[in-house]
Enzyme design. Sequence first.
Site, PDB file in Angstrom:
ATOM      1  N   PRO A 196      -7.068 -15.157 -55.868  1.00 37.33           N
ATOM      2  CA  PRO A 196      -6.696 -13.736 -55.972  1.00 37.33           C
ATOM      3  C   PRO A 196      -5.937 -13.264 -54.737  1.00 37.33           C
ATOM      4  O   PRO A 196      -6.254 -13.645 -53.609  1.00 37.33           O
ATOM      5  CB  PRO A 196      -8.063 -13.030 -56.096  1.00 37.33           C
ATOM      6  N   GLY A 197      -4.928 -12.430 -54.968  1.00 39.85           N
ATOM      7  CA  GLY A 197      -4.198 -11.817 -53.873  1.00 39.85           C
ATOM      8  C   GLY A 197      -3.064 -12.625 -53.308  1.00 39.85           C
ATOM      9  O   GLY A 197      -2.463 -12.224 -52.301  1.00 39.85           O
ATOM     10  N   GLY A 199      -0.174 -13.283 -54.793  1.00 43.30           N
ATOM     11  CA  GLY A 199       1.139 -12.774 -55.203  1.00 43.30           C
ATOM     12  C   GLY A 199       1.618 -13.277 -56.536  1.00 43.30           C
ATOM     13  O   GLY A 199       2.829 -13.324 -56.775  1.00 43.30           O
ATOM     14  N   LYS A 200       0.721 -13.644 -57.444  1.00 46.39           N
ATOM     15  CA  LYS A 200       1.147 -14.155 -58.756  1.00 46.39           C
ATOM     16  C   LYS A 200       1.822 -13.062 -59.574  1.00 46.39           C
ATOM     17  O   LYS A 200       2.908 -13.266 -60.137  1.00 46.39           O
ATOM     18  CB  LYS A 200      -0.080 -14.711 -59.503  1.00 46.39           C
ATOM     19  N   THR A 201       1.206 -11.897 -59.649  1.00 47.79           N
ATOM     20  CA  THR A 201       1.801 -10.795 -60.412  1.00 47.79           C
ATOM     21  C   THR A 201       3.083 -10.302 -59.748  1.00 47.79           C
ATOM     22  O   THR A 201       4.060  -9.970 -60.434  1.00 47.79           O
ATOM     23  CB  THR A 201       0.786  -9.652 -60.555  1.00 47.79           C
ATOM     24  N   HIS A 416     -28.535 -13.582 -28.969  1.00 50.79           N
ATOM     25  CA  HIS A 416     -28.199 -14.346 -30.180  1.00 50.79           C
ATOM     26  C   HIS A 416     -26.708 -14.674 -30.219  1.00 50.79           C
ATOM     27  O   HIS A 416     -26.317 -15.833 -30.418  1.00 50.79           O
ATOM     28  CB  HIS A 416     -28.609 -13.530 -31.416  1.00 50.79           C
ATOM     29  N   GLU A 417     -25.862 -13.656 -30.000  1.00 57.34           N
ATOM     30  CA  GLU A 417     -24.414 -13.883 -30.059  1.00 57.34           C
ATOM     31  C   GLU A 417     -23.936 -14.695 -28.860  1.00 57.34           C
ATOM     32  O   GLU A 417     -22.977 -15.469 -28.980  1.00 57.34           O
ATOM     33  CB  GLU A 417     -23.676 -12.543 -30.129  1.00 57.34           C
ATOM     34  N   HIS A 420     -24.246 -18.340 -29.820  1.00 59.63           N
ATOM     35  CA  HIS A 420     -23.118 -18.801 -30.647  1.00 59.63           C
ATOM     36  C   HIS A 420     -21.877 -19.047 -29.791  1.00 59.63           C
ATOM     37  O   HIS A 420     -21.193 -20.071 -29.931  1.00 59.63           O
ATOM     38  CB  HIS A 420     -22.788 -17.752 -31.711  1.00 59.63           C
ATOM     39  N   ASP A 494     -27.067 -17.255 -40.726  1.00 64.39           N
ATOM     40  CA  ASP A 494     -26.680 -18.535 -40.129  1.00 64.39           C
ATOM     41  C   ASP A 494     -27.298 -19.698 -40.893  1.00 64.39           C
ATOM     42  O   ASP A 494     -26.643 -20.720 -41.139  1.00 64.39           O
ATOM     43  CB  ASP A 494     -27.121 -18.581 -38.667  1.00 64.39           C
TER      44      ASP A 494
END
Length: 643
Positions: A196-197, A199-201, A416-417, A420, A494
């Site tokens: 989806p999105g 650019g087919k149409t 926590h971040e 990561h 996570d």
Amino acid sequence: MGNARNLAFWVVLFMLILALFNLFSNGESALQSRALGYSEFVQAVTDGKVESVTLDGENVKFHSTDGNDYATVRPDDADVTQLLIDNGVAVTAKPQEQSGFLSLVGMLLPVLLLIGFWFFMMNRMQGGGKGGAMGFGKSKAKMLTEKQGRVTFDDVAGIDEAKEELEEIVEFLRNPQKYSRLGGKIPKGALLIGPPGTGKTLLARSVAGEAGVPFFTISGSDFVEMFVGVGASRVRDMFEQAKKNAPCIVFIDEIDAVGRSRGAGYGGGNDEREQTLNQLLVEMDGFDANEGVIILAATNRADVLDPALLRPGRFDRQVQVPNPDIKGRDKILQVHARKTPLGPDVDLRIIARGTPGFSGADLANLVNEAALMAARIGRRFVTMEDFEQAKDKVMMGAERRSMVLTDEQKEKTAYHEAGHAIVGLKLTKTDPVYKATIIPRGGALGMVVSLPEMDRVSMFRDEALEKITMTMAGKAAEIFQYGAESVSSGPAGDIQQASGLARAMVMRWGMSDKVGNIDYSEAHEGYSGNTMGFSVSATTKETIEEEVKKFIDDGYENAMAIIKKNKVEFERLAQGLLEYETLTGDEIKRVMRGEPPQVEDDEDDGTDKGNAPSVTAIPKTKPKPKVKVKRKPKDDGLEPEPS
């Protein structure tokens, strides 16, 4: 046409209300007078109890001396007028203008209006009513004639291969002799396949703008109705219209609504969808060939389409419309930024590099969000800062600064971040860390975003293992800082992400030595006639879960080891997030070294880049002229405040 139809509707409704009002007003006026017998009326006249009388044909209405109104009906042979004159009663007579025919029309008019109103509403319920009340089977295909807002191939970017496929079809329509002299035949159909999105149409609309031939557009769901046989009738009618306007192009959007595989449990052989699909197959390549009618269709679910629909002769070409690469994203951004005034610091190539995986619709939304943010604060043009904020909003969600968090919650989110981020920076196969924030966005209290340096085509085993390690670093950081008893529910997302990646490695990608190179993604519990796939033994399922758990546990242990080894930098980064809330990739590295995240231009440029003192003296000799020439106070695009 639509305005005339609406006007007719209100005219009919007004006439109906007026007729009903007249009908009921006459009835009410009759009810307001009390009915008496004719003999009682004569006695009242003789006794002098009647003041005035109104004669309306055989109906007699009179006003009594007691102040009430009465009504009666006189016999045909009664001479009421002479009786009233003899007794001195005031007499008024109403003229009898209506004939029997007009009275009949007056009685039937409300009924006729009700019937007409019913037909009108039935016609509107059927979608505008080609063919009146029996127009169920007429096609809803619309001929696209865009005089304004016309889309051409110049408006399509980032999908060059797909555009070339359709440019050839347009060229065939314009100059068929170029191909027919070598025995080439025009393709009967092209199926646009992509997420989806992408650019087919838009690509189909560009074909309509370039072709110069009639272009019919219809949705796949327009064929399906609650009445059996309507879909097949609409398919026949659509192709009849197309033949009359040949050569022409017919575009069916979301064809999977009608083109699903037959016999897949959708109602058996009498299913309305299957009858519609059968008729579509016959019309596209049946006994009666459709010369000069080209079918374009779009779908993002090619896996559910019927094989007979995909064979050559119906859809000769299957055009892949994927998400654009970095060059395609750059071109798409240039197309969407045509009408947007950009600031001098905007580099669309940098934005394209930082938006991997974005579709054409996502990039259009990004440009629009940046323009809205610039307009919200009163800028005259869109700056790079607006694009960065818009990218964060699209990728991570809007900031929820109004969300109230306790100091303990903010602290746990920061650690926590930080886990990561530091694990992502220390690993070599992970994507570079783009940004870390503890500001709530979307449904998360904080997040760390990594962006690849180039578009990812495939995933390797060592990359997947390091991605699991970085994903589990948040939980490892919480346990390292607060202990296993104080771990929160924050790592839930996570764990879900790591589990999905580990299962893909084991069940789909063959990256587990114990499970082997077997695809278990279609495995299911037991056997059912309508269930696709196969069943597996309990031993195999146990082995799969053991391998999935091993990948996740190894990732967790590796993340914990990295955090313990770099605990000083981990602590600095967590405290930096608590103080600054949002840090970019370069700022994260400076904070981990114990430096402030922001670098001052006048003092730090020379030391950061390792320049010699003689080099650093050059910008110090020209600071004021540069400020005057560039007019830095106005380069932010902000409009001046009114004096």
